[in-house]
Design an enzyme around this catalytic site. Structure first.
Site, PDB file in Angstrom:
ATOM      1  N   HIS A  89      -4.231  -9.261   3.454  1.00 42.56           N
ATOM      2  CA  HIS A  89      -5.683  -9.254   3.606  1.00 42.56           C
ATOM      3  C   HIS A  89      -6.093 -10.113   4.797  1.00 42.56           C
ATOM      4  O   HIS A  89      -5.625 -11.240   4.942  1.00 42.56           O
ATOM      5  CB  HIS A  89      -6.366  -9.807   2.342  1.00 42.56           C
ATOM      6  N   TYR A 113      -9.743 -10.827  -6.956  1.00 43.72           N
ATOM      7  CA  TYR A 113      -8.817 -10.900  -8.077  1.00 43.72           C
ATOM      8  C   TYR A 113      -9.150 -12.061  -9.008  1.00 43.72           C
ATOM      9  O   TYR A 113      -8.829 -12.017 -10.190  1.00 43.72           O
ATOM     10  CB  TYR A 113      -7.381 -11.013  -7.560  1.00 43.72           C
ATOM     11  N   ARG A 168       0.860  -1.173   0.000  1.00 43.91           N
ATOM     12  CA  ARG A 168       0.000   0.000   0.000  1.00 43.91           C
ATOM     13  C   ARG A 168       0.902   1.230   0.000  1.00 43.91           C
ATOM     14  O   ARG A 168       2.026   1.188   0.478  1.00 43.91           O
ATOM     15  CB  ARG A 168      -0.901   0.020   1.239  1.00 43.91           C
ATOM     16  N   LYS A 210      -2.687  -2.750   7.705  1.00 45.61           N
ATOM     17  CA  LYS A 210      -3.927  -2.311   8.349  1.00 45.61           C
ATOM     18  C   LYS A 210      -4.163  -3.085   9.640  1.00 45.61           C
ATOM     19  O   LYS A 210      -3.942  -4.290   9.704  1.00 45.61           O
ATOM     20  CB  LYS A 210      -5.112  -2.517   7.404  1.00 45.61           C
ATOM     21  N   ARG A 247      -0.706  -1.947  -6.771  1.00 44.94           N
ATOM     22  CA  ARG A 247      -0.841  -3.076  -5.832  1.00 44.94           C
ATOM     23  C   ARG A 247      -1.807  -4.116  -6.396  1.00 44.94           C
ATOM     24  O   ARG A 247      -1.555  -5.318  -6.330  1.00 44.94           O
ATOM     25  CB  ARG A 247      -1.330  -2.542  -4.489  1.00 44.94           C
ATOM     26  N   HIS A 261      -2.764   2.718  -5.873  1.00 49.53           N
ATOM     27  CA  HIS A 261      -3.354   1.462  -5.397  1.00 49.53           C
ATOM     28  C   HIS A 261      -3.532   0.467  -6.537  1.00 49.53           C
ATOM     29  O   HIS A 261      -3.529  -0.750  -6.316  1.00 49.53           O
ATOM     30  CB  HIS A 261      -4.697   1.731  -4.711  1.00 49.53           C
TER      31      HIS A 261
END
Length: 306
Positions: free
Chosen positions: A276, A285, A159, A182, A253, A250
């Site tokens: 994630h 994806y 990120r 995150k 990524r 982004h």
């Protein structure tokens, strides 16, 4: 108007999310705003704002009324689903503390909405983006810096906030980086040779003295580089390359993940590389990859062309 007791309860939940769940400041603020809006609606809807009693008495009808109210204000289905998720999280916490059953809230279904799929660049477009970014700045060290940042986004799937949080102590880049993403979630990310080389090229030209604790990537005046500077240089590059507005930091990524998947990468491994929390996030994806295959099929197959 939210009662003091409800304000205290909301503050306690936010502290819980921050301390035990590792929620980021912006995430906490979004949660706080969503739940505060719900509590304010309850107070107005029932004409009372004292104590925690209104929380216990919430019904399915109340939840429907709140959601209808939000939609009438122009709140999108996506935003309302996010707000409902925050309200449910708050209710789970407060119900456990206060000893009541939150079924009416937890059983409320989120509105359906079309999930936005990631918009990756084609491999050649991602490479062209890195090359064109390096041509935007007059100062050689700034040009090298921009190329290094974008190479990290694409080559390591970082990120923008993760790339800009690297410090001088992280260089020269090792074969793997420990990235805190995150929610404070840590992951190990392999660093490809082009990314290491790009960072080294930048540091060779970097004109300021630097301490280990200081940011690796610096602005023109020596301060920490901000994400907007990277966004702007990519905007200029994409216009020159004729790429869509979705060609953002982004997107690099997203391109990293999609190109790994196309090359036969394992979905679980890609989940770990991206950081994630849920596999369902990474599974987006597969939809992107399938969509591309269908486009190729429609364009090339004789029967598909009629």
């Amino acid at each position: 108007m939210i009662s003091p007791a409800l304000r205290d309860a909301l503050a306690g939940w936010i502290d819980h999310m921050r301390a035990l769940r590792g929620a980021a400041p912006k995430t906490c603020e979004a949660y706080r705003a969503d739940v505060a809006g719900f509590l304010a609606f309850l107070a107005q809807h029932h004409g009372e704002s004292q104590g925690l009693a209104p929380l216990v008495r919430v019904t399915v009808s109340d939840m429907r009324a709140w959601m209808a109210h939000e939609r009438s204000r122009g709140v999108s289905a996506r935003s309302l689903a996010r707000a409902l998720s925050a309200v449910k999280g708050f209710y789970r916490w407060i119900a456990e503390r206060e000893g009541f059953e939150p079924t009416a809230v937890l059983s409320t279904r989120a509105p359906k909405f079309q999930k936005k799929l990631p918009r990756p660049l084609a491999p050649e477009a991602a490479t062209a983006m890195i090359e064109r970014v390096e041509l935007q700045a007059r100062e050689p060290w700034i040009a090298a810096r921009d190329a290094a940042v974008v190479t990290l986004l694409y080559g390591c799937g970082l990120r923008i906030s993760e790339a800009l949080s690297l410090t001088r102590a992280d260089a020269p880049l090792p074969e793997t980086l420990r990235i805190r993403g995150k929610g404070g979630k840590e992951r190990i990310v392999p660093v490809i040779a082009p990314a290491r080389d790009a960072v080294e090229a930048y540091l060779e030209l970097f004109p300021f003295p630097s301490e280990p604790h200081e940011p690796l990537f610096r602005g023109a005046r020596g301060g920490a580089l901000g994400p907007r500077a990277v966004q702007k240089v990519m905007e200029a590059a994409r216009l020159q390359l004729g790429l869509p507005a979705t060609a953002t930091p982004h997107a690099m990524r997203h391109s990293f993940a999609t190109h790994l998947l196309t090359a036969g990468g394992d979905l679980r491994a890609i989940q770990e590389l991206l950081g994630h929390a849920s596999l369902s996030t990474t599974q987006a994806y597969t939809a992107v990859d399938t969509a591309r295959l269908l486009e190729v099929y429609a364009a090339a197959h004789p029967r598909a062309r009629g």
